[in-house]
Enzyme design. Structure first.
Site, PDB file in Angstrom:
ATOM      1  N   LYS A 188       0.830  -1.202   0.000  1.00  0.00           N
ATOM      2  CA  LYS A 188       0.000   0.000   0.000  1.00  0.00           C
ATOM      3  C   LYS A 188       0.867   1.255   0.000  1.00  0.00           C
ATOM      4  CE  LYS A 188      -4.083   1.984   2.180  1.00  0.00           C
ATOM      5  NZ  LYS A 188      -5.150   1.785   3.175  1.00  0.00           N
ATOM      6  N   GLU A 194       9.762  -5.708   4.573  1.00  0.00           N
ATOM      7  CA  GLU A 194       9.846  -7.104   4.142  1.00  0.00           C
ATOM      8  C   GLU A 194       9.597  -7.206   2.635  1.00  0.00           C
ATOM      9  OE1 GLU A 194       7.842  -7.211   8.315  1.00  0.00           O
ATOM     10  OE2 GLU A 194       7.769  -5.946   6.503  1.00  0.00           O
ATOM     11  N   GLY A 247      -5.587  -3.009   3.984  1.00  0.00           N
ATOM     12  CA  GLY A 247      -4.806  -4.142   3.493  1.00  0.00           C
ATOM     13  C   GLY A 247      -5.529  -5.463   3.534  1.00  0.00           C
ATOM     14  N   ARG A 248      -6.158  -5.794   4.658  1.00  0.00           N
ATOM     15  CA  ARG A 248      -6.812  -7.102   4.769  1.00  0.00           C
ATOM     16  C   ARG A 248      -8.154  -7.148   4.051  1.00  0.00           C
ATOM     17  NH1 ARG A 248      -6.368  -4.404   9.230  1.00  0.00           N
ATOM     18  NH2 ARG A 248      -8.124  -3.857  10.573  1.00  0.00           N
ATOM     19  N   GLU A 333      -6.721  -9.115  13.535  1.00  0.00           N
ATOM     20  CA  GLU A 333      -6.157  -7.794  13.305  1.00  0.00           C
ATOM     21  C   GLU A 333      -7.255  -6.738  13.312  1.00  0.00           C
ATOM     22  OE1 GLU A 333      -3.872  -6.210   9.569  1.00  0.00           O
ATOM     23  OE2 GLU A 333      -2.402  -7.046  10.964  1.00  0.00           O
ATOM     24  N   HIS A 364      -7.572 -35.910  13.488  1.00  0.00           N
ATOM     25  CA  HIS A 364      -6.564 -36.765  14.101  1.00  0.00           C
ATOM     26  C   HIS A 364      -5.481 -35.954  14.793  1.00  0.00           C
ATOM     27  CE1 HIS A 364      -8.115 -40.487  12.258  1.00  0.00           C
ATOM     28  NE2 HIS A 364      -8.516 -39.658  11.304  1.00  0.00           N
ATOM     29  N   LYS A 475       7.771  -3.791  14.767  1.00  0.00           N
ATOM     30  CA  LYS A 475       8.491  -3.400  13.549  1.00  0.00           C
ATOM     31  C   LYS A 475       9.391  -2.198  13.824  1.00  0.00           C
ATOM     32  CE  LYS A 475       6.081  -3.637   9.666  1.00  0.00           C
ATOM     33  NZ  LYS A 475       4.993  -3.503   8.682  1.00  0.00           N
TER      34      LYS A 475
END
Length: 503
Positions: A188, A194, A247-248, A333, A364, A475
């Site tokens: 964005k 990263e 963003g999400r 978030e 399982h 961060k």
């Protein structure tokens, strides 16, 4: 917000699921099938402890918190993110919202369509692969959609890389030929460390392989076009989106470019239309017929009245394997907050921890705790009527049988017949979403359903679901380490940095 409604909710009687099913009308009241563009989806909340008393109290809380007014603000492009003074206009990307925002979104889609079709038609030479580099919402959504919808093949093979760990990028390199690969850099702000570090390494990989103009192979997906140009991307390969798309919630914008490239534009349009159909249901359906409100009310009942700290999601379809990961970010978030939108202490549980897996593998691994453990954990099951494979139909029949059996077993339990280790308490809640088919439109509807469910949960608690400052402190400290090393840290952190050769 007063505590009166929540206190009433906590004080309500707690009939068992078996007692609730004594009402012959229960299934009809709490199970709704929506006819959607990708096929019907059945939303069955009858195996939860929702009843008329619970729904009445939660409806009164909804009225007190003006959730329907907040829904109106969401869809009309008003400010619903007060800390950042922004609207949240992901629905405009699907064609529903403020007129100017919808028009801008459609123009951006046409730009994205033009670039995707140019690549697919060979204007950039032979393109077999796309490495999509992003993180958080810029990666989780594309990864989910590509994995779910390209099991039978893709127009272009997409490899989503988010982790700064170089092993993730090397794995993508190993699967691609740099001569026939393009890069999508999704950020964005176009400053995410990263993402930008991974992007620089991908360019180096291309240079070392003899690609003459690596930047000519880059598509930028960003709300900061100027930053992308400054970094070296030509304006013709920058696909912008609005600052009001978080963003999400950005999969519907240019962040969905890898999905459009992998599927083709017709399928990406179906993906958008599936989401838009769920938007219309959420916006228009009456409260008691609205599957989004019903799901959120179930979430709030268990988190607030029963103090359930987690919610589990199990997809009984391998194509939806990444859905629990996607929902973790969407829900935690958005609503993992300790203050309300006006900055006051929340004073109540916020979002539960969202976790899950894929059936039947999870049976399982973790279902022992769900059935016989001491934690009460509401469970969502997702399943698809149509098989995603062409093997013996027994595979899919057994898969679905296991899904429905787990919900029945959680509810009914098994009496102690003298061996306590083999007894099941039962009365454990679950909800089931059964899709006719899994296709772009169905996936769009499912994701939009969970977006709006998350919004209602936050609005009921007075939370701002659209900021995420909780990701910033760590961060910032990591940047400080890069510049100052171990100086000024606690003894443990300083020792760890020294042991790793960083301090």
């Amino acid at each position: 917000m007063t505590e009166t409604g929540w206190s009433k909710l906590e004080a309500l009687p707690r009939p068992t699921l078996e007692e609730l099913f004594a009402d012959p009308r229960r299934l009809d009241a709490l199970c709704t099938t929506l006819d959607l563009p990708g096929g019907a989806i059945r939303f069955d909340w009858s195996k939860t402890h929702l009843d008329n008393a619970v729904l009445e109290v939660l409806s009164s809380i909804s009225a007190e918190m003006d959730v329907e007014g907040r829904r109106e603000a969401l869809f009309t492009g008003e400010i619903v993110n007060p800390t950042e003074r922004r609207a949240a206009e992901h629905t405009a990307q699907r064609g529903i919202g403020n007129g100017e925002s919808v028009e801008r979104a459609m123009a951006n889609h046409e730009r994205m369509r033009g670039l995707a079709e140019a690549i697919l038609s060979g204007d950039f030479g032979e393109v077999k692969s796309l490495i999509h580099i992003g993180i958080g919402g810029s990666a989780l959504g594309p990864a989910l959609a590509v994995d779910a919808l390209t099991r039978d093949g893709a127009r272009v093979d997409v490899h989503v890389v988010s982790n700064i760990d170089g092993c993730a990028l090397e794995q993508a390199f190993a699967a691609c030929d740099p001569a026939t690969t393009m890069l999508a850099v999704a950020s964005k702000t176009f400053t995410t460390i990263e993402t930008m570090t991974n992007a620089e390494s991908a360019l180096d990989w291309m240079r070392q392989a003899g690609v003459g103009d690596p930047y000519g192979r880059v598509v930028a997906l960003t709300a900061s076009p100027d930053k992308a140009i400054e970094w070296g991307v030509d304006e013709t390969r920058i696909l912008p989106f609005s600052e009001t798309v978080g963003g999400r919630y950005s999969l519907w914008s240019s962040i969905g470019f890898p999905v459009a490239l992998a599927l083709g534009w017709e399928d990406f349009s179906a993906f958008l239309e599936g989401a838009a159909a769920m938007d219309r249901h959420f916006y228009e359906a009456a409260l008691y017929e609205n599957v989004v409100f019903r799901a959120a009310f179930g979430d709030l009942y268990y988190a607030q009245a029963r103090r359930c700290e987690t919610r589990a999601v199990f997809a009984y379809d391998e194509r939806l394997a990444l859905l629990p990961d996607y929902l973790q970010q969407l829900e935690m978030e958005s609503n993992g907050k300790r203050v309300t939108a006006d900055g006051k202490p929340l004073g109540r549980p916020s979002a539960p921890v969202t976790w899950g897996g894929v059936g039947t593998d999870a049976q399982h691994a973790v279902f022992q705790l769900l059935h016989q453990g001491t934690h009460l954990i509401p469970v969502d099951f997702l399943a698809v009527k149509a098989a995603g494979d062409v093997l013996d139909p027994a595979h899919h029949r057994i898969l679905l049988s296991n899904c429905f059996a787990q919900g029945a077993a959680l509810m009914s339990g098994k009496a102690d017949d003298g061996d306590a280790a083999r007894a099941y308490p039962g009365d454990r809640p679950s909800a089931t979403m059964l899709c006719d088919d899994l296709n772009p439109a169905t996936l769009g509807s499912l994701i939009a359903f969970h977006e709006h469910r998350t919004f209602v949960n936050g609005a009921m608690l007075g939370i701002n679901s659209f900021d995420q400052f909780g990701v910033e402190l760590g961060k910032a400290i990591a940047k400080r380490i890069e510049s100052d090393g171990a100086e000024g840290f606690d003894a443990s952190t300083a020792a760890l940095l020294d042991a790793a050769g960083i301090g």
